[in-house]
Design a protein around this motif. Structure first.
Motif, short mmCIF file in Angstrom:
data_model
loop_
_atom_site.label_atom_id
_atom_site.label_comp_id
_atom_site.label_asym_id
_atom_site.label_seq_id
_atom_site.Cartn_x
_atom_site.Cartn_y
_atom_site.Cartn_z
N TRP A 114 0.83 -1.20 0.00
CA TRP A 114 0.00 0.00 0.00
C TRP A 114 0.87 1.25 0.00
N ALA A 115 1.88 1.28 0.87
CA ALA A 115 2.74 2.46 0.98
C ALA A 115 3.46 2.75 -0.32
N VAL A 116 3.94 1.70 -0.99
CA VAL A 116 4.64 1.89 -2.26
C VAL A 116 3.67 2.32 -3.35
N ALA A 117 2.53 1.63 -3.46
CA ALA A 117 1.58 1.92 -4.53
C ALA A 117 0.91 3.28 -4.38
N SER A 118 0.70 3.73 -3.15
CA SER A 118 -0.01 4.99 -2.94
C SER A 118 0.92 6.15 -2.61
N LEU A 119 2.22 5.88 -2.68
CA LEU A 119 3.21 6.89 -2.31
C LEU A 119 2.98 7.39 -0.89
N GLY A 120 2.79 6.43 0.01
CA GLY A 120 2.59 6.75 1.42
C GLY A 120 1.25 7.36 1.73
N GLY A 121 0.25 7.11 0.91
CA GLY A 121 -1.09 7.64 1.14
C GLY A 121 -1.41 8.89 0.35
N LEU A 122 -0.47 9.33 -0.49
CA LEU A 122 -0.71 10.54 -1.28
C LEU A 122 -1.72 10.32 -2.40
N ILE A 123 -1.85 9.09 -2.85
CA ILE A 123 -2.78 8.79 -3.94
C ILE A 123 -3.99 8.08 -3.31
N ALA A 124 -5.04 8.84 -3.04
CA ALA A 124 -6.21 8.35 -2.31
C ALA A 124 -6.91 7.17 -2.97
N PRO A 125 -7.07 7.12 -4.31
CA PRO A 125 -7.76 5.96 -4.89
C PRO A 125 -7.05 4.64 -4.60
N VAL A 126 -5.74 4.66 -4.43
CA VAL A 126 -5.02 3.43 -4.10
C VAL A 126 -5.37 3.00 -2.69
N SER A 127 -5.50 3.94 -1.78
CA SER A 127 -5.91 3.61 -0.41
C SER A 127 -7.31 3.00 -0.40
N TRP A 128 -8.21 3.56 -1.20
CA TRP A 128 -9.56 3.02 -1.30
C TRP A 128 -9.51 1.60 -1.85
N LEU A 129 -8.65 1.37 -2.83
CA LEU A 129 -8.52 0.05 -3.45
C LEU A 129 -8.06 -0.99 -2.42
N PHE A 130 -7.12 -0.63 -1.57
CA PHE A 130 -6.64 -1.57 -0.55
C PHE A 130 -7.72 -1.83 0.49
N ASN A 131 -8.48 -0.83 0.88
CA ASN A 131 -9.60 -1.05 1.82
C ASN A 131 -10.64 -1.95 1.20
N TRP A 132 -10.90 -1.77 -0.08
CA TRP A 132 -11.85 -2.62 -0.81
C TRP A 132 -11.34 -4.06 -0.83
N LEU A 133 -10.05 -4.24 -1.06
CA LEU A 133 -9.47 -5.58 -1.07
C LEU A 133 -9.62 -6.25 0.29
N ILE A 134 -9.38 -5.52 1.36
CA ILE A 134 -9.54 -6.08 2.71
C ILE A 134 -10.99 -6.47 2.96
N THR A 135 -11.92 -5.62 2.56
CA THR A 135 -13.35 -5.92 2.73
C THR A 135 -13.74 -7.15 1.92
N ALA A 136 -13.23 -7.27 0.70
CA ALA A 136 -13.53 -8.44 -0.14
C ALA A 136 -12.98 -9.72 0.48
N VAL A 137 -11.80 -9.66 1.07
CA VAL A 137 -11.22 -10.82 1.74
C VAL A 137 -12.10 -11.24 2.92
#
Length: 136
Positions: A61-84
């Motif tokens: 998450w940190a690498v893909a979102s540049l430490g949270g700077l790219i919000a849609p990536v953070s949303w994507l990871f939360n979605w992945l956790i919810t799907a799991v």
């Protein structure tokens, strides 16, 4: 509201699960009792597994979102956790079936999350700190 608000959310989330089964996503629920148990299992899994899942997914998450700077990536990871969590609950509860496997988990989790948030906010049950959101 505390634990009372959390308990009030339980049947609402079960109803949302039944609503999700009405959508063409491949999510099937045997009955309301199964939906109640599924809502409990999703909530418990979320409470117990949110920290380990965030630890496992933290570096990607940190690498893909540049430490949270790219919000849609953070949303994507939360979605992945919810799907799991959604998929795990379906594996643990008899009568909760995902006909299309991971696709049903991915889309079912989105529908469940969105409809739950809307309905719980509309009912005024959103100010509950007794959930996994308090851990994040």
């Amino acid at each position: 509201m505390g634990p009372i608000g959390w308990l009030l959310q339980w049947p609402v989330r079960a109803l949302v699960l039944l609503m999700v089964t009405g959508l063409p996503l491949g999510v099937e629920m045997a009955n309301f009792r199964t939906a109640l148990w599924s809502a409990v299992v999703i909530g418990l899994l979320g409470t117990l597994l949110i920290v380990p899942l965030k630890i496992v997914l933290g570096l990607p998450w940190a690498v893909a979102s540049l430490g949270g700077l790219i919000a849609p990536v953070s949303w994507l990871f939360n979605w992945l956790i919810t799907a799991v969590l959604f998929w795990l609950a379906a594996q643990l509860i008899n009568g909760f079936t995902l006909k299309n496997g991971i696709a049903s988990a991915l889309f079912g989790a989105v529908a469940y999350g969105v409809i739950s948030a809307l309905l719980i906010n509309a009912l005024g049950l959103a100010d509950v700190d007794f959930t996994r959101a308090a851990v994040s």
